[in-house]
Enzyme design. Structure first.
Site, PDB file in Angstrom:
ATOM      1  N   THR A 150       0.871  -1.184   0.000  1.00  0.00           N
ATOM      2  CA  THR A 150       0.000   0.000   0.000  1.00  0.00           C
ATOM      3  C   THR A 150       0.908   1.235   0.000  1.00  0.00           C
ATOM      4  O   THR A 150       1.385   1.635  -1.053  1.00  0.00           O
ATOM      5  CB  THR A 150      -0.972   0.007   1.201  1.00  0.00           C
ATOM      6  OG1 THR A 150      -0.238  -0.188   2.403  1.00  0.00           O
ATOM      7  CG2 THR A 150      -2.008  -1.083   1.054  1.00  0.00           C
ATOM      8  N   LYS A 176       3.727  -7.197   3.638  1.00  0.00           N
ATOM      9  CA  LYS A 176       3.514  -5.755   3.459  1.00  0.00           C
ATOM     10  C   LYS A 176       3.140  -5.160   4.808  1.00  0.00           C
ATOM     11  O   LYS A 176       2.567  -5.846   5.664  1.00  0.00           O
ATOM     12  CB  LYS A 176       2.460  -5.463   2.387  1.00  0.00           C
ATOM     13  CG  LYS A 176       1.059  -5.902   2.670  1.00  0.00           C
ATOM     14  CD  LYS A 176       0.249  -4.986   3.511  1.00  0.00           C
ATOM     15  CE  LYS A 176       0.318  -3.577   3.009  1.00  0.00           C
ATOM     16  NZ  LYS A 176      -0.412  -2.676   3.948  1.00  0.00           N
ATOM     17  N   THR A 187       1.222  -9.819  11.522  1.00  0.00           N
ATOM     18  CA  THR A 187       1.315  -8.515  10.883  1.00  0.00           C
ATOM     19  C   THR A 187       0.233  -8.300   9.846  1.00  0.00           C
ATOM     20  O   THR A 187      -0.634  -9.149   9.650  1.00  0.00           O
ATOM     21  CB  THR A 187       2.676  -8.335  10.207  1.00  0.00           C
ATOM     22  OG1 THR A 187       2.785  -6.984   9.779  1.00  0.00           O
ATOM     23  CG2 THR A 187       2.794  -9.230   8.986  1.00  0.00           C
ATOM     24  N   GLU A 273       5.511   3.793   7.701  1.00  0.00           N
ATOM     25  CA  GLU A 273       5.087   5.007   6.991  1.00  0.00           C
ATOM     26  C   GLU A 273       5.934   6.210   7.390  1.00  0.00           C
ATOM     27  O   GLU A 273       6.000   6.568   8.563  1.00  0.00           O
ATOM     28  CB  GLU A 273       3.601   5.289   7.242  1.00  0.00           C
ATOM     29  CG  GLU A 273       2.739   4.559   6.233  1.00  0.00           C
ATOM     30  CD  GLU A 273       1.256   4.712   6.476  1.00  0.00           C
ATOM     31  OE1 GLU A 273       0.499   4.397   5.551  1.00  0.00           O
ATOM     32  OE2 GLU A 273       0.858   5.129   7.566  1.00  0.00           O
ATOM     33  N   ASN A 399      -0.544  10.282   6.501  1.00  0.00           N
ATOM     34  CA  ASN A 399      -1.772   9.909   7.188  1.00  0.00           C
ATOM     35  C   ASN A 399      -2.754  11.045   7.393  1.00  0.00           C
ATOM     36  O   ASN A 399      -3.880  10.831   7.824  1.00  0.00           O
ATOM     37  CB  ASN A 399      -1.438   9.238   8.519  1.00  0.00           C
ATOM     38  CG  ASN A 399      -0.897   7.862   8.263  1.00  0.00           C
ATOM     39  OD1 ASN A 399      -1.581   7.036   7.675  1.00  0.00           O
ATOM     40  ND2 ASN A 399       0.347   7.628   8.634  1.00  0.00           N
ATOM     41  N   THR A 404      -7.527  10.225  -0.023  1.00  0.00           N
ATOM     42  CA  THR A 404      -7.704  10.945  -1.295  1.00  0.00           C
ATOM     43  C   THR A 404      -6.439  10.935  -2.146  1.00  0.00           C
ATOM     44  O   THR A 404      -5.428  10.403  -1.750  1.00  0.00           O
ATOM     45  CB  THR A 404      -8.159  12.381  -1.013  1.00  0.00           C
ATOM     46  OG1 THR A 404      -7.271  12.949  -0.068  1.00  0.00           O
ATOM     47  CG2 THR A 404      -9.557  12.390  -0.477  1.00  0.00           C
TER      48      THR A 404
END
Lengths: 404, 404
Positions: A150, A176, A187, A273, A399, A404
């Site tokens: 992702t 992932k 995970t 992230e 985040n 969008t």
């Protein structure tokens, strides 16, 4: 044991692939993944402990109840979670994969990752599955790994080769992670394959032993996802004698499985992230393993500590603070803390109090992209490691506007 | 009950003040605070649950053991925690305040906030205390509030006036928060004064009842500080009949104390490090109060939810996800979620699944600086509120390099 190439297709008889089917807006990124074993597999899995469970988890659980599976279908871009038609769609994904691959739908493991609460469009999967089925290959691990990403920035594969009872056994996996990563069973998504001969109950036991020390010790942001899934498939094509619990063969198999899980766990943590750094908290001298784990994970989860590491700031007080609220039984006045990396080691706290250290050296040590925080408790013989990453501007950016 | 001006000196007989003494590098910001009551007070306090406890906490606990106090001394810029000479320095602060104010050192509450693990310089406090003692006044609440601020951007004061048994009773307080805020007993630093006549045991009972619904429901970053302290001093100068547990007077007093604590809690949350928005999660329909609190605090603590609110992104899946791992007993398929602010209300999830909503309206609602997340569980009659803030670039910036 040695690390080898090949990821989730390193073991004999496994094929994999990935392609863009149309769930994601970005057409340059594959969003559908399939894995197939030439022969029937014993299988085991673990899923999220979140009360909100993605629909694919409910279906995979049912399909794996008999301890057998032959294929995996997974998509990214949509979690198929909190949708009224979620289970129906997940069942449909199994039927689609079954028809395309010529296996029973009930032998398919299904998984989805992405945004929660948006209806999963099934048509793109229906159209693409027969095409993808023909593309599956012994070299397809990389595409499969890409297709489940992702906000991950790098694909995550690992594989090892073991010798068990005179036979070569291989195992490998893809995973992932990125955000909403604080597994509490396993995970986000991870698929492991092996050609070992092993019964499904033994496989299940080994899987749970392995993830307790690896995936369950990872935290990116403290949020336990709704779709965490790890599944392992064993097709027996290595033709070793069956691996039974309590034997040297089992120990060797477990060692291999832990190595795969640990390697992928560290890759998840490092690619959290927005992350710029892998943080590993290594705790030793704890009274119990539970205390060691609580301390290691407490430090790795501390937002303040994570931000300090982003800034290469040797703010060890935050490490001590996190140990203090971790819930572990600890005598704070016996705790030592050091930071270590390729650039060297700097001791910053001894017996619970600050000691003089070179801020220059500390800056150098903490400017590397893989940092160990060494915590010594002087309370016993137990040790643990936890894996995390720094907290950065980019985490907030990613985040602040994910949908969008 | 009505809100009044005056903060920690709103109640009769209390003086306060703050000045720069030299602990902080920034000379424009006061770093030493004192509060004095003209008469002896009953007193109660609560402290951090972190195993690592600041030295001032150990000393304040001892001094408050008899349920009496007359003064407070507190500094910012240094937490006096994890230092070998911490207790000695905290004792010294009490002796210095005692000498300057003409009270027994054992009647002084001491607190420190700032960086952990750096030796506290006592000389600046020693020099400044006699000067500050002379400056204490009935208008000094604002300077006292400023002097305990660290990365706080606004001073935090609140005061109310009650009628108890025909007498006017006043109470008020000051607080500081900002980072390392996830109180688990009370908040970082908060001092409350009142002129009510109330025994120390009753005061202690009321304090713990009040913080359970207020300060303990605040989270900025999930890190429970080592120095959390709330102390309340009651000097009896309102001359009401003594407030006893289980009476209407007690209920009225508790209502006032809760109002002070709630007002200061919301100020703490709104001024969280780097925050641009106050987030309040209002949960109702829970089976038990414990479940309601777990849900409300779970949502407020979710890093992903906090980042989404920064980006004004109505990502309600993250609210559901946080409810799912909060540990509360919840039937996810009965949960409704709405977002509400001055700009209106937008319903985003009904019975655990997404519903159509206007993204434009959602953007408007979430662009305000005070946002309520409304969670309805349809499982019972219990409700709770939790207070937090968004996660922003500035949080990362502030904490990436806090020490320098």
């Amino acid at each position: 044991m040695k690390h080898i190439e090949g990821g989730v297709t390193a073991a004999k008889g496994f094929l994999a692939g990935g392609m863009y089917c149309g769930i994601r807006k970005n057409k340059t990124k594959p969003d559908l993944c399939m894995i197939l074993s030439e022969k029937d597999c014993t299988a085991a899995a673990a899923f999220t402990s979140n009360l909100v469970k993605g629909a694919p988890i409910l279906v995979s659980k049912k399909n794996l109840a008999n301890g057998h599976a032959r294929a995996v279908i997974a998509n990214s871009g949509n979690a198929n979670t909190c949708n009224a038609d979620g289970v129906e769609k997940a069942e449909k994904m199994c039927a689609i994969a079954g028809a395309a691959l010529g296996v029973e739908p009930s032998d398919v493991v299904v998984a989805s990752t992405g945004v929660i609460g948006q209806v999963l469009p099934i048509e793109p999967i229906e159209e693409a599955a027969p095409v993808l089925a023909k593309q599956l290959s012994r070299d397809g691990s990389s595409m499969a790994a890409k297709a489940i990403m992702t906000t991950d920035t790098v694909q995550k594969e690992a594989a090892v080769e073991l010798e068990i009872g005179g036979r070569i056994v291989r195992m490998g996996g893809i995973a992932k992670g990125s955000g909403m990563i604080h597994p509490n069973m396993c995970t986000m998504l991870c698929f492991v394959t092996t050609d070992a001969v092993i019964g499904s109950e033994t496989l299940d036991k080994a899987l749970h032993e392995a993830i307790g020390d690896t995936f369950n010790m990872v935290s990116i942001d403290g949020d336990t996802s709704t779709n965490d899934t790890i599944a392992v498939l064993a097709n027996g094509m290595a033709e070793n004698s069956e691996i039974l619990p309590g034997t040297p063969a089992y120990e060797e198999f477990l060692k291999g499985l832990k190595e795969i899980c640990k390697t992928l766990s560290k890759m998840l943590a490092k690619d959290g992230e927005g992350a710029t750094k892998l943080l590993v908290c290594k705790t030793k001298g704890a009274k119990t393993e539970k205390d060691a784990k609580k301390v290691a994970k407490g430090v790795i989860c501390s937002t303040l500590f994570k931000a300090a590491m982003f800034g290469a700031d040797a703010n060890w007080g935050r490490v001590l603070c996190a140990i203090g609220y971790s819930g572990a039984e600890v005598d704070i006045e016996k705790v030592d803390v050091s930071f270590s990396s390729r650039a060297g080691q700097v001791d910053v706290c001894r017996m619970g109090a600050g000691i003089d250290f070179s801020e220059d050296l500390a800056k150098k040590v903490l400017s590397e992209d893989e940092i160990d925080v060494l915590v010594t408790l002087r309370d016993g013989d137990c040790a643990a490691e936890a894996y995390g990453c720094d907290l950065t501007y980019d985490y907030v950016k990613i985040n602040g506007d994910y949908r969008t």
